[in-house]
Design an enzyme around this catalytic site. Structure first.
Site, PDB file in Angstrom:
ATOM      1  CG  ASP A  35      -1.796   0.973   1.769  1.00  0.00           C
ATOM      2  OD1 ASP A  35      -1.956   2.055   0.589  1.00  0.00           O
ATOM      3  OD2 ASP A  35      -2.399   1.436   2.303  1.00  0.00           O
ATOM      4  CE  LYS A  59      -1.632   7.229  -3.656  1.00  0.00           C
ATOM      5  NZ  LYS A  59      -2.214   6.138  -2.731  1.00  0.00           N
ATOM      6  CG  ASP A  66      -9.459   4.103   0.500  1.00  0.00           C
ATOM      7  OD1 ASP A  66      -8.975   4.548   1.525  1.00  0.00           O
ATOM      8  OD2 ASP A  66      -8.852   3.399  -0.584  1.00  0.00           O
TER       9      ASP A  66
END
Length: 574
Positions: free
Chosen positions: A6, A68, A168
Site C-alpha cells: 500500500d 503521491k 476509502d
C-alpha cells in the site's frame, strides 16, 4: 516471492500472504506503518520513514512528504541540492519496504502487487509502475485500493450474495467503489473519487483557521519551519479529537506564543466544504450503479482519515447506519494486497475468486461538431470508453477528417466527464497520415484498450488506401520514457541510503532534534546534553553500550514529549 504494498500519501505498508493468512511486515523500528517521507541528511545520506518525518519540522528544505499527489506529473521536488520526481521519491519508499520484507522473510523480494487509488489516471498508474521498477520490483499488478479493502474484509469468502460500498479516504486521495459478490465473483459496479481530497486537506482547513484566529500575516506562511511545526501540531489535534471532546493547538515562534482551542462542532463547521465534496463521488457511484443506499448490505471504511468522527458521522447520516470498521483502516488496503498476492500465487488456502473492475472515468477523443448551416465547432469530447465500463475492455470508433485536403488527422486523447475537452485531462496526441481522397473515404479507426491495471493503449489506423499507421500511446505528458527510467535508476543507485541496521539510532536523533526546536529554557538545555551524550555513545560502536544508551534516550524523549510538548516553557528537571 510476491508481496502486497500500500503506497500511501501519508504512510506505506508491505504485506505477504503466509500460512493461509495476510500478514503485515514491520519495518526496522517494529512499526507496520512507514511514513511516506524522504529526507536528505547533512552528509547527503537518504533517510526514509519516521526519521524523515521528524526532519520535516527541523529541516523542511531537505525533506518531503505527500508527493503521491504529484505522481504522473513532471513536477520536481527539491531536497537540498538535488531535485527528485515523485516517482523517484516513491521508489525510495518502496525500496525501504522491500528491504524490510527481505529481512523479515529471509529471501529476495522481486514482485509486488501495488495498490493505487481507483480514481488514479493512466499517467498516475504508469508512474506507479515506474516507481516500482526504480525500486527493483516487478509490478505484477496494480490493484485499486477499494477493491483491496474489500478483499481484506474477507467478503470474497462469504457464502451469501452481498452488495457493499467501500469508502476509502486516505491522506491525499478519496475513492468510493460499489461492489457485488455472487458465486465467487467480486464485481465492481461503479467507482468514483477525488485525487485531491484527503486527510491533508482537513489539516489545511485547520491551519487556515489558526491563521485567522491568531491574526497571523503571510510572513508566517513563508516560514517553512513554522509551517511544518504548525502542521504537525494541527495533525496531533485532529487525532486527539477522535478520542477527546476538545484539543489545544499551540506553536511558538521566537518570543511569540500562538494557540487555538478546537472542539468537534467547530471542526465540523470548518470542514463542511470538504465533507460536501465527499458526498459527490458517493452519489455519483450509486447513481452509476443504479442503486440507492438502502440496497447496500454494508459500508466498509478504509484509509486513516476515516478515523475522524466527523467523517464517520457523515457516512452514518448518508446511509442511515453505522459503517463497518472491524479492521484497522490504516492497514486494510495492505492486507487486501496480500490477499491478491495469495490469489496470484494460487495459494491452496484461498478459493479461486474472479474479480472484475471498471474504468472509473470516461476516455475519449477531441472532435469537431458540424453546424447544420455550415462550419463547425471544435473542442468537443467524444467518449470511446464510458466511465464504469467493465474492464478489460476494447472499443473502436471511426472518425473522418474535417477538410477534404487534410493529409494528417491529429487525434487528441482525453480523460474526463465534461462536454468540452478544455475541462478534461489531456493524455496524449496521435498523428495519423491519411491517403488522398474525399473526407468520407479517409476515415480513421481509433481503438481504446483499457486493461485490469488501469493502463490505456490507443491505436489509430487509416481504413483505406495503401498507407496506414498504427500508433500506441505509451507515455503521457510528464511521464518518464524508458530511457529516462534507465537513467534515473542509475542515478538512484548511486545515492547513499542510511544503513538499515542503524536507522533506529538516526530516527531517535531526528526525534530529539524535533523536540529540541519545540522547547525553551532549561529543559531544552538538558535535552541538548542528553543528545550529545547519546551521540558520544554511538561513536563507541559498542553494541552493548549503544543498546543501553538507546533505551535511556528513548525514556528521556518519551518524558520530554509527554510532559513538555504542550508547555515549551516548562523548567522542570529531566
Amino acid at each position: 516471492m510476491i508481496v502486497g504494498i500500500d503506497l500511501g500519501t501519508t504512510n506505506s505498508l508491505i504485506s505477504v500472504w503466509e500460512n493461509g493468512a495476510a500478514r503485515l511486515i514491520p519495518n526496522q523500528l517494529g512499526d507496520v506503518l512507514t511514513p511516506s517521507c524522504v529526507s536528505v541528511d547533512e552528509d547527503g545520506t537518504i533517510l526514509v520513514g519516521r526519521a524523515a518525518r521528524d526532519r520535516l519540522q527541523t529541516h523542511p528544505a531537505q525533506s518531503a512528504a505527500a508527493f503521491k499527489r504529484h505522481m504522473g506529473s513532471d513536477k520536481k521536488i527539491t531536497l537540498g541540492k538535488r531535485a527528485f520526481r515523485a516517482e523517484e521519491l516513491s521508489a525510495l519508499i518502496l525500496r525501504a519496504l522491500k528491504e524490510d520484507a527481505e529481512a523479515a522473510l529471509g529471501q529476495p523480494v522481486t514482485e509486488a502487487i501495488i495498490t493505487v487509488p481507483a480514481y488514479f489516471s493512466d499517467a498516475q498508474r504508469k508512474a506507479t509502475r515506474a516507481a516500482g521498477q526504480l525500486a527493483g520490483l516487478k509490478v505484477d499488478r496494480l490493484l485499486n485500493e477499494p477493491t483491496a479493502a474489500a478483499l481484506a474484509y474477507g467478503i470474497h469468502l462469504r457464502d451469501s450474495e452481498s452488495r457493499f460500498l467501500v469508502f476509502d479516504l486516505g491522506g491525499g486521495t478519496f475513492d468510493v467503489s460499489v461492489l457485488d459478490l455472487f458465486e465467487n465473483v467480486m464485481e465492481v459496479r461503479a467507482s468514483a473519487g477525488d485525487n485531491f481530497l484527503g486527510g491533508e486537506d482537513f489539516v489545511t482547513a485547520l491551519v487556515d483557521r489558526f491563521f485567522e484566529h491568531n491574526k497571523l500575516n503571510k510572513n508566517y506562511r513563508e516560514n517553512a519551519h513554522f509551517m511544518q511545526r504548525l502542521g504537525a501540531q494541527v495533525e496531533l489535534a485532529k487525532r486527539e479529537l477522535s478520542t477527546s471532546p476538545r484539543a489545544l493547538i499551540r506553536v511558538t515562534e521566537g518570543s511569540d506564543n500562538f494557540s487555538m482551542e478546537l472542539d468537534e462542532p467547530t471542526f465540523e463547521t470548518l470542514c463542511a466544504p470538504l465533507l460536501a465534496r465527499l458526498r459527490h463521488p458517493v452519489e455519483r457511484a450509486l447513481r452509476d450503479a443504479n442503486l440507492v443506499g438502502a440496497q447496500l448490505d454494508n459500508i466498509v471504511l478504509a484509509g486513516g482519515a476515516t478515523r475522524m468522527p466527523v467523517v464517520r458521522r457523515m457516512v452514518a447520516r448518508m446511509f442511515g447506519r453505522f459503517p463497518a470498521c472491524d479492521i484497522n483502516p490504516d492497514e486494510v488496503v495492505a492486507l487486501g494486497a496480500a490477499v491478491q498476492a495469495g490469489l496470484k500465487s494460487k495459494d491452496a488456502a484461498l478459493d479461486e475468486v474472479v474479480m472484475t473492475d471498471v474504468s472509473p472515468y470516461s476516455l475519449g477523443v477531441e472532435i469537431a461538431m458540424h453546424y447544420e448551416s455550415g462550419g463547425h465547432s471544435s473542442g468537443h469530447f467524444d467518449p470511446v470508453i464510458e466511465r464504469n465500463t467493465v474492464v478489460p475492455v476494447s472499443r473502436v470508433k471511426t472518425y473522418s477528417p474535417i477538410h477534404d485536403q487534410q493529409s494528417v488527422i491529429e487525434i487528441n486523447v482525453y480523460q474526463g466527464e465534461a462536454r468540452m475537452v478544455a475541462d478534461n485531462i489531456k493524455l496524449g496526441t496521435l498523428s495519423v497520415p491519411v491517403p488522398p481522397g474525399t473526407r468520407d473515404d479517409r476515415s480513421v479507426e481509433v481503438r481504446f484498450t483499457y486493461d485490469v491495471n488501469g493502463l490505456l493503449q490507443v491505436e489509430a489506423s487509416a481504413r483505406k488506401g495503401a498507407e496506414s499507421a498504427v500508433l500506441i500511446i505509451e507515455g503521457n505528458p510528464g511521464m518518464m520514457s524508458p530511457q529516462e527510467i534507465k537513467e534515473r535508476l542509475a542515478s538512484l543507485s548511486q545515492l547513499k541510503i542510511h544503513p538499515r541496521d542503524r536507522i533506529e539510532m538516526r530516527t531517535l536523533l531526528a526525534r530529539g532534534e524535533r523536540l529540541y526546536q519545540q522547547l525553551r529554557g532549561s529543559v531544552r538545555d538538558q535535552l541538548s546534553v542528553e543528545m550529545t551524550r547519546f551521540e558520544g555513545n554511538l561513536e563507541t560502536q559498542d553494541k552493548r553500550i549503544i543498546d543501553a544508551a538507546a533505551k535511556r534516550f528513548v525514556e528521556v524523549l518519551d518524558y520530554v514529549e509527554h510532559q513538555h510538548a504542550g508547555n515549551p516553557f516548562g523548567d522542570a528537571d529531566l
